[in-house]
Design a protein around this motif. Structure first.
Motif, short mmCIF file in Angstrom:
data_model
loop_
_atom_site.label_atom_id
_atom_site.label_comp_id
_atom_site.label_asym_id
_atom_site.label_seq_id
_atom_site.Cartn_x
_atom_site.Cartn_y
_atom_site.Cartn_z
N ASP A 11 0.82 -1.21 0.00
CA ASP A 11 0.00 0.00 0.00
C ASP A 11 0.86 1.26 0.00
O ASP A 11 0.53 2.24 -0.68
N VAL A 12 1.95 1.27 0.74
CA VAL A 12 2.86 2.43 0.75
C VAL A 12 3.43 2.66 -0.64
O VAL A 12 3.45 3.80 -1.14
N PHE A 13 3.88 1.60 -1.28
CA PHE A 13 4.39 1.74 -2.65
C PHE A 13 3.32 2.29 -3.58
O PHE A 13 3.55 3.22 -4.34
N HIS A 14 2.14 1.70 -3.53
CA HIS A 14 1.08 2.10 -4.45
C HIS A 14 0.60 3.53 -4.21
O HIS A 14 0.25 4.24 -5.15
N ASN A 16 2.54 6.02 -2.86
CA ASN A 16 3.61 6.98 -3.11
C ASN A 16 4.26 6.83 -4.49
O ASN A 16 4.93 7.76 -4.95
N ALA A 17 4.09 5.71 -5.09
CA ALA A 17 4.61 5.46 -6.44
C ALA A 17 3.54 4.67 -7.19
O ALA A 17 3.65 3.45 -7.34
N PRO A 18 2.49 5.35 -7.64
CA PRO A 18 1.33 4.65 -8.20
C PRO A 18 1.63 3.71 -9.36
O PRO A 18 0.87 2.78 -9.59
N GLN A 19 2.70 3.92 -10.07
CA GLN A 19 3.04 3.04 -11.19
C GLN A 19 3.86 1.82 -10.76
O GLN A 19 4.18 0.96 -11.58
N SER A 20 4.21 1.74 -9.48
CA SER A 20 5.05 0.64 -9.00
C SER A 20 4.31 -0.68 -9.00
O SER A 20 3.08 -0.73 -8.92
N LYS A 21 5.06 -1.75 -9.09
CA LYS A 21 4.55 -3.12 -9.01
C LYS A 21 5.26 -3.81 -7.86
O LYS A 21 6.48 -3.70 -7.71
N VAL A 22 4.52 -4.53 -7.04
CA VAL A 22 5.05 -5.10 -5.81
C VAL A 22 4.74 -6.60 -5.74
O VAL A 22 3.63 -7.02 -6.08
N ALA A 23 5.74 -7.36 -5.29
CA ALA A 23 5.57 -8.80 -5.12
C ALA A 23 6.50 -9.31 -4.02
O ALA A 23 7.51 -8.68 -3.72
N ILE A 24 6.14 -10.43 -3.46
CA ILE A 24 7.05 -11.17 -2.58
C ILE A 24 7.91 -12.05 -3.48
O ILE A 24 7.41 -12.64 -4.44
N SER A 25 9.17 -12.16 -3.15
CA SER A 25 10.06 -13.03 -3.92
C SER A 25 10.39 -14.26 -3.10
O SER A 25 10.75 -14.15 -1.92
N TRP A 26 10.29 -15.40 -3.74
CA TRP A 26 10.53 -16.69 -3.09
C TRP A 26 11.91 -17.22 -3.45
O TRP A 26 12.43 -16.94 -4.51
#
Length: 152
Positions: A11-14, A16-26
């Motif tokens: 949510d912080v990324f989205h 403050n940086a609306p174009q950002s994409k976020v994922a957990i990396s395994w």
């Protein structure tokens, strides 16, 4: 707690940086075993289905010292079930072995493996660094020819 923190960070990324994409990396090592009793390895993935669905994409790293292409196929198969794009976010054999790297590249850049990875959702591939590519002409040529053939 991990899930709640992921949601907060996403949510912080989205915000403050609306174009950002976020994922957990395994870690791809988690696909190499299954511990049903302790919910480890492959048995852990179902408990994160909600986070995988909520992520903008899914990601994993693979850096085994023996071989990595099987892990790439298995991780894209597992993560691809979320119907989200899959990124190999970090690749480099942990041993720094040119033998493993070159073997992986020869196996990776084939029609069959690339078809499977793409069908499983792979959209991006990131090398950890250029060390193994820069200090071996063979490694460089394997990567160059693979990218020329399969890159988009």
């Amino acid at each position: 707690t991990l899930k709640d923190n992921f949601r907060k960070i996403k949510d912080v990324f989205h915000q403050n940086a609306p174009q950002s994409k976020v994922a957990i990396s395994w870690g791809s090592w988690s696909s190499r075993y299954d511990d049903k009793e302790n919910l480890g390895g492959r048995s852990l993935f179902p408990y994160f289905e909600d986070i995988l669905r909520e992520s903008d994409f899914t990601a994993f790293q693979t850096m085994e010292s023996d071989t990595n292409v099987g892990d790439m196929l298995e991780m894209t198969r597992i993560l691809g079930t979320s119907r989200k794009p899959v990124m190999l976010a970090h690749y480099k054999p942990s041993s720094g072995s040119h033998e493993v790297f070159d073997s992986d590249m020869r196996k990776l850049f084939t029609d069959d493996v690339m078809r499977q990875l793409i069908q499983n959702g792979l959209f991006a591939f990131s090398f950890m660094d250029n060390e193994l590519i820069n200090d071996s002409e063979t490694s460089y040529q394997l990567v160059k020819s693979g990218i020329e053939k399969y890159g988009k």
